[in-house]
Design a protein around this motif. Structure first.
Motif, PDB file in Angstrom:
ATOM      1  N   LYS A  77       0.840  -1.189   0.000  1.00  0.00           N
ATOM      2  CA  LYS A  77       0.000   0.000   0.000  1.00  0.00           C
ATOM      3  C   LYS A  77       0.879   1.246   0.000  1.00  0.00           C
ATOM      4  N   GLY A  78       0.422   2.287  -0.675  1.00  0.00           N
ATOM      5  CA  GLY A  78       1.295   3.440  -0.867  1.00  0.00           C
ATOM      6  C   GLY A  78       0.889   4.707  -0.158  1.00  0.00           C
ATOM      7  N   GLU A  79      -0.147   4.664   0.687  1.00  0.00           N
ATOM      8  CA  GLU A  79      -0.630   5.887   1.319  1.00  0.00           C
ATOM      9  C   GLU A  79       0.450   6.574   2.144  1.00  0.00           C
ATOM     10  N   GLU A  80       1.195   5.814   2.935  1.00  0.00           N
ATOM     11  CA  GLU A  80       2.215   6.413   3.781  1.00  0.00           C
ATOM     12  C   GLU A  80       3.369   6.961   2.943  1.00  0.00           C
ATOM     13  N   VAL A  81       3.759   6.249   1.884  1.00  0.00           N
ATOM     14  CA  VAL A  81       4.816   6.751   1.007  1.00  0.00           C
ATOM     15  C   VAL A  81       4.367   8.039   0.319  1.00  0.00           C
TER      16      VAL A  81
END
Length: 260
Positions: A77-81
């Protein structure tokens, strides 16, 4: 007008008497991101795009100066990146920065907020929006603190937006500044900040541009990292996660050494 809210914090509501009381001559940027999740032989992947649009504001008139796009493909998942990419981009800019972020929450997640930031959130609890709404726009309701938080409505037919800022500016001056950036008629969000609207649309444009190709390739037996990497051209550097690429592209003749 000053009131005390339920938590005991003083909140001041101001209305714009005349925008001509304030003359702005500054450079600003709006930063926003978007992402697309897909699946490959390696598991879940996320394509992330962060866009920055640059404007000058002089005597109440916005002038578009250019844009910059940063892209990454990461595992999982890429939300934090994406959050970290947005703040890294915002922190690299020596000017007023606009973000579609709740910076009070991001502070608790360890994000470093740039020194001159205005965060405007268009999507928040409807009951909260209804509770604070009031007539006679443009108005700004702002609490003291660090960062200062509140709400703003710039058109009687428009929305109430949630606002957070660490900008050292009087409520009246801040309201005039926000009003000067809300002149463009945006049907889906009247009174919204135009630079932020453009940054959002640009991020989604590049996301959608790559979405079909990524989804197509991810269904093929030959889908491998070198295939995905060929979609992301230009400069590459390792992001702070395993197996990822980031690139950057710019549009317009704009240098990001602006002033604020």
């Amino acid at each position: 007008m000053s009131v005390i809210n339920e938590s005991g914090v003083s909140s001041t509501t101001v209305r714009l008497k005349t925008e001509n009381n304030y003359v702005f001559d500054l450079e600003l940027a709006a930063v926003d991101g978007s992402l697309h999740e897909f699946f490959t032989d390696f598991g879940q992947m996320t394509y992330i795009v962060v866009s920055s649009v640059f404007f000058s504001l002089c005597e109440g008139k916005l002038e578009y100066r250019g844009s910059r796009i940063k892209e990454a493909i990461v595992e999982g998942k890429g939300e934090e990146v994406m959050r970290r990419m947005e703040y890294e981009e915002a922190s690299s800019l020596n000017m007023l920065v606009l973000m579609d972020r709740k910076i009070t929450m991001d502070l608790t997640l360890g994000m470093k907020i740039p020194p001159s930031t205005i965060a405007i959130v268009k999507d928040f609890d409807q009951m909260e929006r209804k509770k604070v709404d009031q007539p006679d726009a443009p108005w700004l309701m702002l609490t003291e603190g660090s960062p200062r938080t509140g709400y703003v409505k710039l058109s009687n037919q428009g929305w109430v937006f949630r606002l957070e800022t660490n900008l050292n500016m009087s409520p009246e001056q801040l309201l005039a500044l926000l009003y000067s950036m809300s002149r463009e008629p945006i049907p889906e969000a009247l009174g919204y900040n135009y630079p932020l609207f453009l940054a959002d649309k640009m991020a989604k444009y590049y996301r959608d541009k790559s979405k079909k190709a990524l989804d197509f390739l991810s269904t093929k037996e030959l889908s491998r990292y070198r295939t995905f990497r060929s979609l992301v051209e230009g400069r590459r550097r390792i992001w702070n996660t395993s197996r990822s690429w980031q690139t950057e592209r710019s549009e317009g003749n704009y240098q990001t050494h602006g002033r604020w």
